[in-house]
Design an enzyme around this catalytic site. Structure first.
Site, PDB file in Angstrom:
ATOM      1  NE  ARG A 186      -5.156  -2.065   9.470  1.00  0.00           N
ATOM      2  CZ  ARG A 186      -4.074  -1.366   8.862  1.00  0.00           C
ATOM      3  NH1 ARG A 186      -3.942  -0.056   8.408  1.00  0.00           N
ATOM      4  NH2 ARG A 186      -2.803  -1.719   9.585  1.00  0.00           N
ATOM      5  NE  ARG A 206       7.824  -2.688   6.230  1.00  0.00           N
ATOM      6  CZ  ARG A 206       6.403  -2.661   6.398  1.00  0.00           C
ATOM      7  NH1 ARG A 206       5.480  -1.973   5.537  1.00  0.00           N
ATOM      8  NH2 ARG A 206       5.760  -3.007   7.571  1.00  0.00           N
ATOM      9  CE  LYS A 243      -1.911  -1.300   3.777  1.00  0.00           C
ATOM     10  NZ  LYS A 243      -1.303  -2.676   4.211  1.00  0.00           N
ATOM     11  NE  ARG A 287       6.123  -0.756  10.187  1.00  0.00           N
ATOM     12  CZ  ARG A 287       4.897  -0.603   9.506  1.00  0.00           C
ATOM     13  NH1 ARG A 287       4.959   0.277   8.141  1.00  0.00           N
ATOM     14  NH2 ARG A 287       4.001  -1.114   9.584  1.00  0.00           N
TER      15      ARG A 287
HETATM   16  P1  AP5 Z   1       0.467   0.454   8.530  1.00  0.00           P
HETATM   17  O1  AP5 Z   1       1.350   1.050   8.954  1.00  0.00           O
HETATM   18  O2  AP5 Z   1      -0.909   0.930   8.193  1.00  0.00           O
HETATM   19  O3  AP5 Z   1       0.594  -1.131   8.390  1.00  0.00           O
HETATM   20  P2  AP5 Z   1       0.104  -2.314   7.746  1.00  0.00           P
HETATM   21  O4  AP5 Z   1      -1.198  -1.981   7.258  1.00  0.00           O
HETATM   22  O5  AP5 Z   1       0.491  -3.515   8.457  1.00  0.00           O
HETATM   23  O6  AP5 Z   1       0.761  -2.170   6.265  1.00  0.00           O
HETATM   24  P3  AP5 Z   1       2.562  -1.877   5.993  1.00  0.00           P
HETATM   25  O7  AP5 Z   1       2.810  -0.751   6.166  1.00  0.00           O
HETATM   26  O8  AP5 Z   1       3.297  -3.072   6.915  1.00  0.00           O
HETATM   27  O9  AP5 Z   1       2.656  -2.556   4.450  1.00  0.00           O
HETATM   28  P4  AP5 Z   1       2.468  -2.038   3.159  1.00  0.00           P
HETATM   29  O10 AP5 Z   1       1.087  -2.461   2.598  1.00  0.00           O
HETATM   30  O11 AP5 Z   1       2.307  -0.276   3.363  1.00  0.00           O
HETATM   31  O12 AP5 Z   1       3.558  -2.418   2.478  1.00  0.00           O
HETATM   32  P5  AP5 Z   1       4.768  -1.608   2.071  1.00  0.00           P
HETATM   33  O13 AP5 Z   1       4.412  -0.828   0.854  1.00  0.00           O
HETATM   34  O14 AP5 Z   1       5.752  -1.187   2.955  1.00  0.00           O
HETATM   35  O15 AP5 Z   1      -0.123   0.150  10.283  1.00  0.00           O
HETATM   36  C1  AP5 Z   1       0.724  -0.317  11.391  1.00  0.00           C
HETATM   37  C2  AP5 Z   1      -0.041  -0.415  12.639  1.00  0.00           C
HETATM   38  O16 AP5 Z   1      -0.741   0.715  12.799  1.00  0.00           O
HETATM   39  C3  AP5 Z   1      -1.099  -1.469  12.426  1.00  0.00           C
HETATM   40  O17 AP5 Z   1      -0.774  -2.678  12.984  1.00  0.00           O
HETATM   41  C4  AP5 Z   1      -2.183  -0.875  13.866  1.00  0.00           C
HETATM   42  O18 AP5 Z   1      -1.819  -1.194  14.936  1.00  0.00           O
HETATM   43  C5  AP5 Z   1      -2.004   0.546  13.468  1.00  0.00           C
HETATM   44  N1  AP5 Z   1      -3.047   1.117  12.351  1.00  0.00           N
HETATM   45  C6  AP5 Z   1      -2.698   1.819  11.320  1.00  0.00           C
HETATM   46  N2  AP5 Z   1      -3.633   2.281  10.811  1.00  0.00           N
HETATM   47  C7  AP5 Z   1      -4.760   1.873  11.505  1.00  0.00           C
HETATM   48  C8  AP5 Z   1      -6.327   1.856  11.414  1.00  0.00           C
HETATM   49  N3  AP5 Z   1      -6.871   2.441  10.198  1.00  0.00           N
HETATM   50  N4  AP5 Z   1      -6.923   1.172  12.547  1.00  0.00           N
HETATM   51  C9  AP5 Z   1      -6.501   0.728  13.571  1.00  0.00           C
HETATM   52  N5  AP5 Z   1      -5.257   0.608  13.591  1.00  0.00           N
HETATM   53  C10 AP5 Z   1      -4.415   1.075  12.685  1.00  0.00           C
HETATM   54  O19 AP5 Z   1       5.464  -2.903   1.330  1.00  0.00           O
HETATM   55  C11 AP5 Z   1       6.218  -3.937   2.202  1.00  0.00           C
HETATM   56  C12 AP5 Z   1       7.594  -4.512   1.592  1.00  0.00           C
HETATM   57  O20 AP5 Z   1       7.395  -4.967   0.510  1.00  0.00           O
HETATM   58  C13 AP5 Z   1       8.614  -3.232   1.234  1.00  0.00           C
HETATM   59  O21 AP5 Z   1       9.737  -3.807   1.797  1.00  0.00           O
HETATM   60  C14 AP5 Z   1       8.444  -2.997  -0.067  1.00  0.00           C
HETATM   61  O22 AP5 Z   1       9.609  -2.496  -0.678  1.00  0.00           O
HETATM   62  C15 AP5 Z   1       8.133  -4.319  -0.454  1.00  0.00           C
HETATM   63  N6  AP5 Z   1       7.192  -4.238  -1.817  1.00  0.00           N
HETATM   64  C16 AP5 Z   1       6.020  -3.508  -2.029  1.00  0.00           C
HETATM   65  N7  AP5 Z   1       5.623  -3.684  -3.195  1.00  0.00           N
HETATM   66  C17 AP5 Z   1       6.372  -4.667  -3.938  1.00  0.00           C
HETATM   67  C18 AP5 Z   1       6.386  -5.303  -4.964  1.00  0.00           C
HETATM   68  N8  AP5 Z   1       5.481  -5.009  -5.794  1.00  0.00           N
HETATM   69  N9  AP5 Z   1       7.250  -6.099  -5.331  1.00  0.00           N
HETATM   70  C19 AP5 Z   1       8.263  -6.611  -4.376  1.00  0.00           C
HETATM   71  N10 AP5 Z   1       8.211  -5.981  -3.073  1.00  0.00           N
HETATM   72  C20 AP5 Z   1       7.492  -5.042  -2.815  1.00  0.00           C
END
Ligand code: AP5
Length: 220
Positions: free
Chosen positions: A89, A128, A14, A161
């Site tokens: 969420r 990551r 995302k 992280r």
């Molecule tokens: P949040 O920061 O939103 O984390 P998440 O939803 O768990 O999502 P991530 O940030 O871990 O992943 P992402 O989908 O953004 O992936 P990314 O692009 O980094 O939330 C963290 C915490 O905050 C939650 O657990 C909760 O406690 C709280 N929270 C937040 N919002 C909330 C809400 N609305 N309600 C309640 N609580 C909330 O990519 C991941 C990795 O993959 C990176 O290393 C990237 O380089 C790699 N990558 C990305 N795309 C590709 C691709 N196409 N190919 C290969 N590698 C890739």
């Protein structure tokens, strides 16, 4: 006030996709995860309230989330277009978002559901790395920085992280599974859900989403 939503499991990409869309369009990127991490870092009351939930991989209570989102929306112009990442969420958050947007004569136009298999999610999260200074996101194998541990953009140090540890990752994936189906149903009924294959190269996923946005823009 109009909005699109990037919906997907932890590690679905995302944040990575949002960065690309932000550069290619005029959407304002709102990541509740980034906002919460900034609040924790700054020692703000909202951060203190959220910290223990985030460390365990649990969802932060809806009232805390809605407070930070509403504050953020109030800063923007009435005709702004927002791209939410990691929000809503829960169905409760989705209902509250609709209410806020409705109050500004706006609505959710598209919800992009990034579909990624579980083994790919685990691999992405464990590899990551994030820049401590500018927040740029890398992956040690898939999207590496030119110099290991150093950000290409600002030369800041890269870190893992605290919620990317194995135990927390598994809980975050479980929480996502439990919460998401009702949210998917909610947006499917509203006819705004677009399923996207998020396991492809980031450029391909980006192109698919931008194409939907351009088609919608041209036909509006
Ligand atoms: P949040 O920061 O939103 O984390 P998440 O939803 O768990 O999502 P991530 O940030 O871990 O992943 P992402 O989908 O953004 O992936 P990314 O692009 O980094 O939330 C963290 C915490 O905050 C939650 O657990 C909760 O406690 C709280 N929270 C937040 N919002 C909330 C809400 N609305 N309600 C309640 N609580 C909330 O990519 C991941 C990795 O993959 C990176 O290393 C990237 O380089 C790699 N990558 C990305 N795309 C590709 C691709 N196409 N190919 C290969 N590698 C890739």
């Amino acid at each position: 006030m109009k909005a699109i939503i990037l919906l997907g499991a932890p590690g679905a990409g995302k944040g990575t996709i949002a960065e690309g869309i932000k550069s290619a369009t005029d959407y304002i990127h709102v990541s509740t995860g980034d906002m919460l991490r900034a609040a924790v870092k700054a020692g703000r009351p909202v951060g203190l309230e959220a910290k223990s939930f985030m460390e365990k991989g649990e969802l932060v209570p809806d009232n805390v989330i809605m407070k930070i989102v509403t504050e953020r929306l109030e800063e923007g112009k009435a005709d702004a277009r927002y791209m939410f990442d990691g929000f809503p969420r829960t169905t409760e958050q989705a209902l509250m978002l609709d209410e806020v947007l409705d109050g500004h004569g706006g609505r959710v136009e598209h919800v992009f559901l990034l579909d990624v298999p579980r083994d790919v999610l685990v691999d992405r999260l464990s590899g990551r790395r994030v820049c401590k200074s500018c927040g740029a996101v890398y992956h040690i194998r898939n999207i590496p920085s030119k110099v290991a541990g150093v950000c290409d953009l600002c030369k800041g140090p890269l870190y893992q992280r605290s919620d990317d540890t194995e135990e927390t990752v598994l809980n975050r994936l479980e929480v996502f599974k439990k919460q998401t189906q009702s949210l998917i149903d909610y947006y499917e009924k509203k006819n705004v859900l677009v399923r996207v294959d998020g396991s492809k190269k980031k450029e391909d996923t980006h192109a698919e989403i931008v194409s939907v946005l351009r088609t919608a823009f041209c036909s509006s």
